[in-house]
Write a protein that holds these residues in place. Sequence first.
Motif, short mmCIF file in Angstrom:
data_model
loop_
_atom_site.label_atom_id
_atom_site.label_comp_id
_atom_site.label_asym_id
_atom_site.label_seq_id
_atom_site.Cartn_x
_atom_site.Cartn_y
_atom_site.Cartn_z
N ASN A 1 -7.19 3.69 17.10
CA ASN A 1 -7.90 4.65 17.30
C ASN A 1 -7.00 6.00 17.84
O ASN A 1 -5.79 5.61 18.75
N CYS A 2 -6.84 6.99 17.30
CA CYS A 2 -5.83 8.14 17.68
C CYS A 2 -6.55 9.67 17.62
O CYS A 2 -7.66 9.70 16.99
N LYS A 3 -6.07 10.30 18.32
CA LYS A 3 -6.32 11.68 18.55
C LYS A 3 -4.96 12.79 18.45
O LYS A 3 -4.38 12.30 19.58
N LYS A 4 -4.64 13.20 17.65
CA LYS A 4 -3.34 13.97 17.50
C LYS A 4 -2.30 12.78 17.76
O LYS A 4 -1.46 13.17 18.52
N SER A 5 -2.39 11.91 17.00
CA SER A 5 -1.16 10.88 17.27
C SER A 5 -0.99 10.28 15.91
O SER A 5 -1.77 9.55 15.33
N ARG A 6 0.16 10.46 15.21
CA ARG A 6 0.49 10.31 13.91
C ARG A 6 1.06 8.68 14.05
O ARG A 6 1.86 8.26 14.77
N LEU A 7 0.77 7.97 12.87
CA LEU A 7 1.51 6.91 12.61
C LEU A 7 2.80 7.06 11.87
O LEU A 7 3.74 6.28 12.05
N PHE A 8 2.79 7.87 11.11
CA PHE A 8 4.06 8.33 10.16
C PHE A 8 4.43 9.80 10.32
O PHE A 8 3.62 10.45 10.44
N ASN A 9 5.56 10.07 10.38
CA ASN A 9 6.12 11.54 10.36
C ASN A 9 5.66 12.01 8.77
O ASN A 9 6.28 11.55 7.81
N THR A 10 4.95 13.13 9.04
CA THR A 10 4.36 13.82 7.80
C THR A 10 5.53 14.49 7.16
O THR A 10 5.33 14.70 5.77
N LYS A 11 6.61 14.60 7.52
CA LYS A 11 7.95 15.43 6.92
C LYS A 11 8.71 14.47 5.89
O LYS A 11 9.06 14.68 4.75
N ASP A 12 8.92 13.38 6.58
CA ASP A 12 10.00 12.43 5.88
C ASP A 12 9.45 10.92 5.86
O ASP A 12 10.09 10.09 5.22
N GLY A 13 8.24 10.74 6.16
CA GLY A 13 7.74 9.42 6.06
C GLY A 13 8.10 8.52 7.11
O GLY A 13 7.82 7.24 7.03
N SER A 14 8.89 8.73 8.08
CA SER A 14 9.56 7.57 8.90
C SER A 14 8.49 7.30 10.04
O SER A 14 7.63 8.15 10.43
N CYS B 1 -6.91 2.46 4.89
CA CYS B 1 -7.74 3.46 4.07
C CYS B 1 -7.18 3.56 2.96
O CYS B 1 -7.73 4.06 1.77
N SER B 2 -5.88 3.76 2.84
CA SER B 2 -5.05 4.07 1.48
C SER B 2 -5.25 2.86 0.55
O SER B 2 -5.31 3.21 -0.57
N LEU B 3 -5.02 1.97 1.03
CA LEU B 3 -5.19 0.51 0.08
C LEU B 3 -6.67 0.72 -0.54
O LEU B 3 -6.85 0.10 -1.72
N GLU B 4 -7.47 0.96 0.10
CA GLU B 4 -8.85 1.00 -0.24
C GLU B 4 -9.37 2.31 -0.69
O GLU B 4 -10.52 2.42 -1.23
N GLU B 5 -8.53 3.24 -0.79
CA GLU B 5 -8.82 4.64 -1.12
C GLU B 5 -9.95 5.33 -0.42
O GLU B 5 -10.82 5.93 -1.32
N ASN B 6 -9.93 5.16 0.76
CA ASN B 6 -11.03 5.80 1.35
C ASN B 6 -10.68 6.63 2.73
O ASN B 6 -11.56 6.52 3.73
N CYS B 7 -9.44 6.81 2.66
CA CYS B 7 -8.92 7.83 3.80
C CYS B 7 -9.72 8.92 3.87
O CYS B 7 -10.32 9.62 2.90
N VAL B 8 -9.82 9.74 5.11
CA VAL B 8 -10.72 10.86 5.59
C VAL B 8 -10.19 12.10 4.60
O VAL B 8 -10.80 12.96 4.03
N ASP B 9 -8.59 12.21 4.62
CA ASP B 9 -7.98 12.99 4.02
C ASP B 9 -6.93 12.29 3.04
O ASP B 9 -6.19 11.72 3.53
N CYS C 1 -2.72 7.46 5.79
CA CYS C 1 -3.40 6.70 7.11
C CYS C 1 -4.45 7.84 7.77
O CYS C 1 -3.95 9.34 7.48
N ASN C 2 -5.54 7.76 8.03
CA ASN C 2 -6.30 8.47 8.92
C ASN C 2 -5.59 9.49 10.04
O ASN C 2 -6.04 10.61 10.42
N CYS C 3 -4.98 8.76 10.74
CA CYS C 3 -4.25 9.18 11.87
C CYS C 3 -3.13 10.32 11.56
O CYS C 3 -3.10 11.33 12.23
N ASP C 4 -2.72 10.13 10.31
CA ASP C 4 -1.57 11.04 10.03
C ASP C 4 -2.39 12.52 9.58
O ASP C 4 -1.69 13.65 9.55
N ASN D 1 -9.81 6.66 13.19
CA ASN D 1 -9.38 5.28 13.23
C ASN D 1 -8.67 4.62 12.04
O ASN D 1 -8.96 5.23 10.76
N ASP D 2 -7.78 4.04 12.16
CA ASP D 2 -6.88 3.21 11.24
C ASP D 2 -6.93 1.69 11.55
O ASP D 2 -6.06 1.26 12.10
N THR D 3 -8.15 1.17 11.18
CA THR D 3 -8.16 -0.42 11.67
C THR D 3 -7.78 -1.05 10.27
O THR D 3 -8.23 -0.55 9.27
#
Length: 1313
Positions: A685-698, A726-734, A739-742, A750-752
């Motif tokens: 669970n996240c709030k303003k906390s990313r899993l990947f850098n949206t610029k370079d994907g790191s 969510c990406s594999l299942e194609e149901n991400c919020v955005d 990932c939802n957190c990104d 949530n990215d469970t």
Amino acid sequence: MVVLLHMVTLYSLSVLSGASAATHYNCNGPLVSTLPQSSFQSSSQSSVSYAAHTAKLNRRDGAGGWSPVVTEQEPWLQVDLKEQMEVTAVATQGRFDSWDWVSGYLLLYSDTGRAWKQYRHEDGVGRLVGNVNSEAVVQNKLSHPVRTRFLRFVPLDWNPSGWMGLRVEAYGCSYKSYVADFDGRSSLLYRFNQKSMSTVKDVISLRFKSHQAEGVLLHGEGQRGDYITLELHRGRLDLYLNLDDSRRLSSGRVAVSVGSLLDDQQWHNVQVERFNKQVNLTVDAHTQHFHAKGDGHSLEVDYELSFGGIPLPGKPGTFVRKNFHGCVENLYYNGINVIDLAKRRKPQIHSVGNVTFSCSPPQLVACTFLSSSSSFLSLPPPPPAASASSSAAAGVGGFSVRFQFRTWNPDGLLLSVQLNPEPHRLQLQINSSRLQMTLHGSGRARADASTGQGVSDGLWHSVSLNTRSRQVSLTADGEPAVTIELWEQLEAGGNFNFGGCPTEDCQNSTPDFQGCVRLIFINSQPMDLNRVQQGLLGNYNELQFDTCNIRDRCLPNLCEHGGRCSQTWSSFSCDCSGTGYSGATCHNSIYESSCEAYKLIGSSSGFYSIDPDGSGPLGPAQVYCNMTEEKVWTVLAHNITAPVAVHGSSLDKPHVTRFDYGASPEQLRAVVTGSEQCQQEVIYNCKKSRLFNTKDGSPLTWWLDWEGARRSYWGGFLPGVQQCSCSLEENCVDMNYFCNCDADTDAWANDTGILSYKDHLPVSQIAVGDTNRTGSQAVFLLGPLRCYGDKSLWNAASFYQESSYLYFPTLQAELASDISFYFKTSAPSGVFLENQGLKDFIRVELSSPSVVTFSFDVGNGPAVLTVKSHLPLNDRQWHFVRAERNVKEASLQVDQLPLRFLEAPADGHLRLRLSSQLFVGGTASQQRGFLGCIRTLTVNGVHFDLEERAKMTPGVTSGCPGYCSGSTSLCHNRGRCVEKSNGFVCDCSQSAYGGTTCNQEVSVSFDTESSVTYTFQEPFSVMQNRRSQASSVSAESSSRAREDVAFSFVTSQRPAMLLTVSTFSQQYIAVILAKNGSLQIWYHLQTDRSPDVFSPVVTNLADGRLHRIRIHRVGKNLYVQIDQDIHRKYTLSSEAELILIRSLTLGKVTKRAGLGEEVGQAASRGFVGCLSSVQFNHVAPLKAALTSRSSSLVSIRGTMEQSNCGALAETHTHTLQDQTVTANKDKQQPGGSSQKDLAVIAGVVTAVVFIAVCALAVISRLLYQQRRAQRSGGGGSGGGGMKEENRPSVYTDYRTELHLHNSVRENMKEYYI
């Protein structure tokens, strides 16, 4: 680091090469052929022409070789090499052109011609192979070179049609020797050029020999707290090493010990190698690897190193600890020849005391008592004139005896003396490792006195016995004397008999002494054992002179998995308690390899210890087995069970959480790789906390796999895809992000995901790196590791051609191996597996339709174990085989037939040396191949992938056809799946359950007078088979103590008797409920001791609920499981077997003789309640009572009714709940009536739907049966499901099982598998 250690090894080898020419490649020159006649000696010779000097290889001098006189009892031929030589091989020939040769012999060696030592191979065998004719030369290469001057050949066997004839040669080379002799008051000091010497690496090598068990060989220390000490202690070599302990954090000095019996006056090789903190300590062929204590990596020694002792500063010749007494050879310190410097009086070396540069001859010569039944040494008292000076000390008419001995045996007769007047007799013996002196008088009069502790430890012990002033005193190792008062003045009336007696006059029940004796004094006069050997003094039998032939059979320790080794003179044994393993060498795991395996033996969900690699090096791990679903899940929880909240972390300083699963990484990998599928859930669970850098994907947050490699995918089984679920299942919020957190929103996201790529599991760490912004936060929870399936259980291959086989790498089975598998076939014979060496081999085969044979040869001749079944084994049904071989014994198990054992010879070869590939399903000769199916092949805990290998082998296919060959468990609770031509049936005869799939509970209700007694058909010892097995090299031993008990019960009575097992020898097992309702297990195995009583839980089990009890015993170890609790382990006071089992009783016991008071009280009360699914080993007594009421084996007393324990327990639980509801009825809301109406309506609707579904199922079933009947009528014999019939009652089900073996052979399809 590995390269640096290699450099240290090369450096040490270069040092050793300077000390000895033995490292030269050509140390194999002849040493005997040029010797003069004076170099040869023998015990005797037939005539001058058969003299010892004629015994040179390929020579025809005299009679063409040496032969002793035909009356010689202990012949030997001795060769003096004239100087110290390194001997690498010996060779023998028979006497030229004769029928005289030696077929087996011992090789002894000595520096001085006294104090001999026997050469032994690596595995301890002392016998060398001789000749089969008079001309052929047989050479024996020594596994380790011998540095010696004298060689002695002792014939053991010879040509039965001729006599002993011998010609010999030895091969080797000379070597440079630098020796220094220390007298116990001397030392050598090697002084440094500067104040201190700091070294990162050290190599110290030397050889030594001593008759003292204590003494310092080397010592150095520094002001910083560094020290190194090498010393003899209790006959072992101890190394104390510490690097930089300036803070004095070390709590006492801890030694690393190597070697044993090093005070034997024989040369021993020592080498110390150190690089930084890594140290190798080697004594002879035994090495210890360890890390030095302390904080530093260098050894800093001040001023000097001391060799031979630790002198006090400023007091030359005064030593802190006992210094070394003996001889040292080729002493090198980091390439410096210390003895050579001392001999040349170099200034770096300072000599303290009297150090000489030649070894003094041995002063203490021992003799060895070889037999525990026939060895003795009988010595007369010295002549009165010679002992006049000592008679006063001993008292007029008295006597004194003193000597030293060493042994491993806890019992043995040391000395026996007949006294005057008769029939007085004095005996000194070892009794339970203590010295016991006994004075026998007339009739049964006797007096005893004991002293000493642990005198059977293999060390030398001194004993002194004196008679004076009407008392006998005994002193051991300088302890205070113990005395016996005499009834009258007694004196020796004959010879002094050591170790045993020449006649039966001793009347001694104690075995004869086996061990070594030296320094015998009678009336203060030394006894010359050389005169005894020459026949000039006394008498003897089964003795070896001039040698102490003691061996440490626990070095190396052949007990596996941390088992503790103990020994006697002729054998060793292993204590496996607390290791999790059992068997003669602690080889076999007591736990199943997987949760799937636990389910197959009838276990239910709960905590278990599993051993995924069986007898392999990995230990057991505790897991939870979830068996409530169709799949059996293995669950490994970790130490973080609560959600982890993270804030304030960054990419540079991430928040790292480490997970501990209570098992090693190797254990975790074994569980994962052995499973069909594994997964681990990550809730993030996240709030303003990313899993990947949206610029370079790191990745900004990541996790580490079991190897510590960084991973950044968060779901699925595709490790190369850095996405969330969510990406594999194609149901991400955005959908713009993976990932939802990104999406980086202020709202919680949530990215469970479930991680299911096995090669990366389990997760070892999670690092969160993007919670350092305002409002940033992450909360995650990692679930347990969950796996299902056992890949090995149904891994099978089918063999269709007799010449086909699967091959695998050579078995690694030198000291121990266990082989297990299942097979099914219709062929009468065939080899399951085979592996060969130059001479050694191992083979398991079906030798006839009803016989499985396990054979092997480790150099002692072929050993054969067979198990014969009363029913054919080629019945196209699965059969289990397990064969084991270790240094103590071999065993063979087939299905539930009695286990067969073969004991290994006491002094035989130990190592199984194989070189060819392992052939499965056939042999290298492509003959006698197996036709059928083999599955679940496991060797030493390693599962063989038969299916994968079969894919590339002609004549072999993966898998095995048939209904009973799938991974689905068709038959439960030990039920056996039996193939039929159009389906299968379950053989429940070995199960405590009934029904078509062995999952139907067999329950009976008891009242106070009820009991069921199962009488065994004959006096029965658990899993015992004492039929003799012909073998020229091994003897069969009895089986091991083992019981398996399982049952369920429901009761509210306490105390209560649940189960008793009694034997004809007054032993018993009792399982009762005590007065407080707690479970008690009573084991009374030794009638002269109190029974062992165990209370696994103190809670009240007489609570009307269903409880499941499992009890498993192996030897002294008792394992108990109650309900779903983990196995609890207890230790019995004895590992005795149940001898001659009489009966097993459930409920009330009428014959209570011999039972304890508490057990007797429970037995008289009986049992009121329900008993279910009772199993004792392979007997199901409750089931037998239902199926065979008229059988003479089953006796039923009182009322007994079939019941259902589970339903009774539920009824009891519902009753309690109903009482609670009634008590709270007045507290219900006013709207309760309307809720009741809704409940009634819902119930009616549910009933209508249920009836409709049932009707539809019945119609479908009828249509399906009609369709199958049409197919069968068409002549087809295609497969089908299980064949079921409607039976009028459950009793019919049970009785059908009794006729199973007759029906199983009807209408079987003709295929091998």
